[in-house]
Enzyme design. Structure first.
Site, PDB file in Angstrom:
ATOM      1  N   CYS A  37     -71.216  29.746  33.867  1.00 19.63           N
ATOM      2  CA  CYS A  37     -70.157  30.713  34.135  1.00 19.63           C
ATOM      3  C   CYS A  37     -68.884  29.963  34.513  1.00 19.63           C
ATOM      4  O   CYS A  37     -68.927  28.769  34.836  1.00 19.63           O
ATOM      5  CB  CYS A  37     -70.679  31.624  35.239  1.00 19.63           C
ATOM      6  SG  CYS A  37     -69.524  32.263  36.390  1.00 19.63           S
ATOM      7  N   THR A  39     -67.280  30.049  37.133  1.00 18.69           N
ATOM      8  CA  THR A  39     -67.407  29.510  38.495  1.00 18.69           C
ATOM      9  C   THR A  39     -68.102  28.151  38.458  1.00 18.69           C
ATOM     10  O   THR A  39     -67.706  27.219  39.162  1.00 18.69           O
ATOM     11  CB  THR A  39     -68.213  30.493  39.375  1.00 18.69           C
ATOM     12  OG1 THR A  39     -67.568  31.758  39.308  1.00 18.69           O
ATOM     13  CG2 THR A  39     -68.296  30.036  40.812  1.00 18.69           C
ATOM     14  N   HIS A  42     -65.689  25.680  37.432  1.00 22.27           N
ATOM     15  CA  HIS A  42     -64.823  25.328  38.581  1.00 22.27           C
ATOM     16  C   HIS A  42     -65.509  24.303  39.477  1.00 22.27           C
ATOM     17  O   HIS A  42     -64.875  23.368  39.967  1.00 22.27           O
ATOM     18  CB  HIS A  42     -64.495  26.569  39.418  1.00 22.27           C
ATOM     19  CG  HIS A  42     -63.365  27.371  38.860  1.00 22.27           C
ATOM     20  ND1 HIS A  42     -62.132  26.819  38.607  1.00 22.27           N
ATOM     21  CD2 HIS A  42     -63.279  28.671  38.506  1.00 22.27           C
ATOM     22  CE1 HIS A  42     -61.330  27.752  38.121  1.00 22.27           C
ATOM     23  NE2 HIS A  42     -62.005  28.885  38.035  1.00 22.27           N
ATOM     24  N   HIS A  60     -76.240  30.658  38.610  1.00 21.13           N
ATOM     25  CA  HIS A  60     -76.598  31.988  39.128  1.00 21.13           C
ATOM     26  C   HIS A  60     -76.788  33.038  38.038  1.00 21.13           C
ATOM     27  O   HIS A  60     -77.136  34.168  38.321  1.00 21.13           O
ATOM     28  CB  HIS A  60     -75.524  32.459  40.115  1.00 21.13           C
ATOM     29  CG  HIS A  60     -74.163  32.533  39.491  1.00 21.13           C
ATOM     30  ND1 HIS A  60     -73.322  31.459  39.448  1.00 21.13           N
ATOM     31  CD2 HIS A  60     -73.537  33.527  38.844  1.00 21.13           C
ATOM     32  CE1 HIS A  60     -72.210  31.796  38.815  1.00 21.13           C
ATOM     33  NE2 HIS A  60     -72.318  33.052  38.425  1.00 21.13           N
ATOM     34  N   GLU A  61     -76.508  32.679  36.772  1.00 20.06           N
ATOM     35  CA  GLU A  61     -76.718  33.646  35.670  1.00 20.06           C
ATOM     36  C   GLU A  61     -78.018  33.241  34.996  1.00 20.06           C
ATOM     37  O   GLU A  61     -78.039  32.282  34.233  1.00 20.06           O
ATOM     38  CB  GLU A  61     -75.577  33.544  34.651  1.00 20.06           C
ATOM     39  CG  GLU A  61     -74.200  33.786  35.232  1.00 20.06           C
ATOM     40  CD  GLU A  61     -73.106  33.797  34.170  1.00 20.06           C
ATOM     41  OE1 GLU A  61     -73.394  33.551  32.986  1.00 20.06           O
ATOM     42  OE2 GLU A  61     -71.956  34.054  34.539  1.00 20.06           O
ATOM     43  N   CYS A 103     -70.249  41.726  52.073  1.00 20.28           N
ATOM     44  CA  CYS A 103     -70.210  41.568  53.530  1.00 20.28           C
ATOM     45  C   CYS A 103     -69.557  40.230  53.887  1.00 20.28           C
ATOM     46  O   CYS A 103     -69.556  39.294  53.078  1.00 20.28           O
ATOM     47  CB  CYS A 103     -71.613  41.706  54.130  1.00 20.28           C
ATOM     48  SG  CYS A 103     -72.756  40.387  53.723  1.00 20.28           S
TER      49      CYS A 103
HETATM   50 ZN   LIG Z   1     -71.011  34.022  37.110  1.00 23.77          ZN
END
Ligand SMILES: [Zn+2]
Ligand SMILES: NC(=O)c1ccc[n+]([C@@H]2O[C@H](COP(=O)([O-])OP(=O)(O)OC[C@H]3O[C@@H](n4cnc5c(N)ncnc54)[C@H](O)[C@@H]3O)[C@@H](O)[C@H]2O)c1
Length: 337
Positions: A37, A39, A42, A60-61, A103
């Site tokens: 992704c 991110t 990055h 995370h994907e 949160c």
């Molecule tokens: Zn992502």
């Protein structure tokens, strides 16, 4: 097992490590595919070195199959196909008003804590969403970005017959355009990269390149002067922020999806004059994941066309370098087995 770690300085290494038993409340996943992704890119570029604890496994994907189940875990069994909703909200407080997905002390799994770019991955059981047995695990690795799109469209309250302009035709913009089309909206994508313009057109979308054509005049014309009912800002650049309030019609909604790390100038007069609404949209909630999973399962949209490349986990370094060399690609997957 093989795991990858980001070492800083645009470097990933592949290491051997032992497979760990899941703790109480955790499951172990045999990871199938992990998507790379923006991110993650990055992180690779070192832009997040303050946040990522180097050396760190990121990602995370993903999609995978349950390999072991820790004590106290209910309703999840070895062999289940699953995806992870990578939000650890266990530090949620009263002041978060029950809005757990954003949160204050949220940990994003795969950035703040170890991620999926490894053969086996232990995660808290509450992050798991189960898939149907027939689900294609390659497509399922796109559940996470698709859930972002489902959330953005839900937050926009887009209705059938409305016009939506999506500024930025990257992976997230394309997925928003797909979900918005399913809601019955007329969708126009704005994209400056000609290779990505071509990809979006292959999906059948109306695409305007604002570097070549006056997008404000175009949207004005095709909507008989009403302009957009919803504008999704998914490009993350000042020219896109400049145009978003111009494209929005009277009492329209502007949805901020892009991550603007630096403050930008916004035409607030347009907000006042046209009674516009600015809606922030960040990650997803459970229901967005469920919607994304059902779209992946039926796959009426042809998600496989979003996959530009699949590389083995061991070629992680080459995969990130290739993304740098071909920014027009949509989704690269790592095959973790
Ligand atoms: Zn992502
Ligand atoms: N809200 C969230 O939770 C969430 C989740 C994931 C990603 N994001 C953010 O969403 C944004 C999009 O993600 P992505 O992965 O698709 O990124 P991306 O960089 O691949 O896509 C952005 C696209 O915008 C295009 N673009 C640049 N300038 C433009 C302009 N002036 N007009 C039109 N298009 C222009 C680029 O060519 C590119 O194709 C990023 O800012 C990302 O950080 C937010």
């Amino acid at each position: 097992m093989k795991a990858t770690v980001y070492e800083g300085n645009k470097t990933f290494s592949v290491i051997e490590k032992s497979i760990e038993e899941p703790a109480a409340g955790e499951v172990r996943i045999k990871v199938a595919f992990v998507g790379i992704c923006g991110t993650d890119v990055h992180v690779y570029h070192g832009n997040m070195d303050k946040r990522v604890q180097i050396p760190q496994t990121i990602g995370h994907e993903m999609s995978g199959v349950i390999d072991a189940v820790g004590a106290e875990v209910k309703d999840i069994a070895v062999g289940d196909k699953v995806v992870v909703r990578p939000l650890d909200d266990r530090l949620q407080q009263e002041s978060d008003k029950g809005i757990s997905h954003i949160c204050e002390k949220l940990k994003f799994i795969g950035v703040d804590t170890p991620g999926a770019m490894q053969q086996y991955w232990n995660v808290p059981a509450f992050t798991i969403h189960k898939l149907k047995a027939e689900t294609d695990l390659k497509l399922a690795a796109m559940t996470e970005p698709l859930a972002v799109a489902c959330h953005d469209v839900r937050m926009s309250e887009l209705k059938k017959g409305e016009t939506a302009v999506v500024l930025g035709g990257g992976p997230i913009g394309l997925l928003i355009a797909m979900v918005a089309t399913l809601k019955g909206a007329q969708v126009i994508i704005s994209e400056v990269n000609e290779a990505r313009v071509a990809i979006a057109r292959e999906f059948g979308f109306t695409v305007v390149n604002p570097a070549q054509e006056d997008i404000i005049a175009y949207v004005q014309e095709v909507t008989a002067g009403r302009k957009a009912d919803v504008v999704f800002e998914v490009a993350g650049v000042q020219p896109s922020v400049d145009v978003m309030t111009k494209l929005a019609g009277i009492r329209s909604r502007v949805v901020m999806v892009a991550i603007h790390a630096q403050p930008k100038s916004v035409n607030l007069f347009d907000f006042f004059w046209k009674e516009l609404k600015l809606i922030g949209a960040r990650v997803y909630e459970k229901e967005d994941y469920e919607e994304a999973i059902s779209l992946i399962t039926s796959n009426t949209l042809g998600f496989e066309k979003l996959i530009s490349e699949v590389r083995p986990l061991s070629a992680i370094q080459e995969a990130f370098e290739a993304i740098d060399n071909n920014p027009a690609g949509i989704k690269t997957l790592l095959d973790c087995q």
